[in-house]
Design a protein around this motif. Sequence first.
Motif, short mmCIF file in Angstrom:
data_model
loop_
_atom_site.label_atom_id
_atom_site.label_comp_id
_atom_site.label_asym_id
_atom_site.label_seq_id
_atom_site.Cartn_x
_atom_site.Cartn_y
_atom_site.Cartn_z
N ASP A 93 0.85 -1.18 0.00
CA ASP A 93 0.00 0.00 0.00
C ASP A 93 0.89 1.24 0.00
OD1 ASP A 93 -1.57 2.25 1.39
OD2 ASP A 93 -3.12 0.74 1.12
N PRO A 94 0.54 2.28 -0.77
CA PRO A 94 1.36 3.49 -0.79
C PRO A 94 1.56 4.12 0.59
CG PRO A 94 -0.24 3.54 -2.57
CD PRO A 94 -0.59 2.36 -1.72
N ALA A 95 0.63 3.89 1.50
CA ALA A 95 0.74 4.46 2.84
C ALA A 95 1.54 3.58 3.80
CB ALA A 95 -0.64 4.72 3.44
N SER A 96 1.96 2.39 3.34
CA SER A 96 2.72 1.50 4.22
C SER A 96 4.02 2.17 4.67
CB SER A 96 3.05 0.20 3.47
OG SER A 96 3.83 -0.64 4.26
N GLY A 97 4.31 2.03 5.94
CA GLY A 97 5.48 2.69 6.51
C GLY A 97 5.20 4.08 7.03
N MET A 98 4.00 4.60 6.70
CA MET A 98 3.62 5.94 7.15
C MET A 98 2.35 5.92 7.99
SD MET A 98 4.47 8.45 3.93
CE MET A 98 3.39 7.60 2.76
N MET A 99 1.37 5.09 7.62
CA MET A 99 0.11 5.03 8.36
C MET A 99 0.09 3.75 9.20
SD MET A 99 -3.81 5.56 7.01
CE MET A 99 -4.07 3.94 6.27
N VAL A 100 -0.28 3.89 10.46
CA VAL A 100 -0.11 2.81 11.41
C VAL A 100 -0.87 1.55 11.02
CG1 VAL A 100 -1.99 3.60 12.92
CG2 VAL A 100 -0.08 2.32 13.90
N GLU A 101 -2.06 1.69 10.41
CA GLU A 101 -2.90 0.54 10.11
C GLU A 101 -2.33 -0.34 9.01
OE1 GLU A 101 -5.55 -0.72 11.61
OE2 GLU A 101 -5.25 0.79 13.15
#
Length: 420
Positions: A93-101
Motif C-alpha cells: 500500500d502506498p501508505a505503508s510505513g507511514m500510516m499505522v494501520e
Amino acid sequence: MTTTNGSPGRALHRTDPIPDIDLVDPDPARTAALDQVFTDLRPEHPVFWHGRKSRPGFWAVIGHAGTVQVYRDAATFSATHGMTMDSLRPDQDPASGMMVEVTDPPEHRRLRRSVGAFFADGVVTGLTPAIDQYVRKLLTEVRDRGGTVDFAEAVAAKVPTHAAGLLLGLPLDDLEWITSRTSQVFLSGQDAGTSDDLRAAAEQANGELLGYFAKLLRRGRRGDGGDSLVHRLAVGTADRDGLTTGEAVLNALNLAIGGTTTTRSALTNLTHGLTRFPQVFQALRDEPSAVPTAVEEAVRWANPVRHLARVATRDVELAGRRIRAGDPVLVWPRSANRDETVFARPHHFDIHRRPNPHIGFAAGPHSCPGTGLARVQLRAVLGHMLEIFTGVEPAGPAELLRSNFLHGYAHLPVRFTPAS
C-alpha cells in the motif's frame, strides 16, 4: 484436497464451500444473510478458500482461534498490502510505513507510540465529561421532539464525529462536512447505484479528507490553525517522536475515519439490538450497573467491522489449511465473535456475559488505539438512553449500509418512549 507445486502433502484445500456467494458484494440484501452462512460453515470450515468471483480469491478466516492467530502474528500475516478487500493489492500500500494501520512491526511500533499517546487514559478521561454532556443534549432533544427519530442520522452519526472533533481539535463548523465524507470512505453510501460508483465516491471522499488535514497542518505550522491533532502529531515530545508531514496527515485521516465510522455503526447496531430485544432494555433499566458489560456484548453481538485483510509472508498452516506465502487472508471478526466453541449461545444478547473474549476492537499489534474513547461513547449513549426513555421500538424499516467492510445502519427509524 488438492496439491500444488508438485509437492505431495502440501494440502491447500482450495475447494470453495460457498461457490455461489461473493463475499465482496456489498449488497445489503446479500450481506444480511452472512451470519447464517458463517454459522453453517464454522464447524467444518473455520478457514476456507473463497474462490475468484468479482475479485481474485482469498482465504477467509471465520473462526475465533484463527482470527486471533492472524491478528497476533504480524510477522506472518502482513497488513502492508491494504486493510480491506477493496484496497488490497499485490504490492505494498502506498501508505505503508507511514500510516499505522498498514505498517508492520518494528516500524509500526514507532507510529503506534505517537498515535497512541493521544488515546492515553488521561486524555480519554479528560474528554469524557464533554462527550457525556453532548450525548445527553442530543437525546434530550430527541425526547422533546416526541421520541421518533432516524437514530442513525440524529444520534449515531453525530456522537463519534463530535468526539473525534474534540480529540483532533477540529473546528466545530467542519464536523458536518467531515461526517459526510467519512461515511463514503468504506463504500457505505446509499445514493450511488453500483459498486463502481461507490468506489469512485470513496476515492473522492478520501482525497478530500487528505487535503483537509494537509491544510490544517500547514495552518498549524504558520501558527494560525489552532492546536489540531494533525499538527501535534508532527511535533515531537520527550515521550514520542514527531511524525513527517505525510505520516501526520495520513494518521490523522485514519483516526478521523476509523474513529467515526466504526463507532457510528456500533451505535446503530446496539440500538437496533434493543429494538429487537425489548426485554434487554427493561433489564438494563432495572440494573444500570450492567451498562459496561452490555456495551461489550453489543460490540461482540454485532461487530461493526465485517473483515480485515492481511497477506501471508510465509507458508503457514491455519486451522488445518496450508496457506502459501503471498496468499491474501481475510479475517471476519463478526463471525469470530459468534463462534460456538468460544461463546455459549452466541446469537443471544447477554448483558451479563462473562467472560467475553470478543475481538470487536481487534487484537495484537493492530488492536484499535481508540478502544477507550469508543467505550466512553457507547456507555454514554446507552446510559442516557436508559435514563431518558423507558423503551424503544422500530418506527420503520431499518436500512443496512451498502458496504462489504462495515456492518451498521444507514437509516434506523425508531420510536423512544419518554420517561415520565
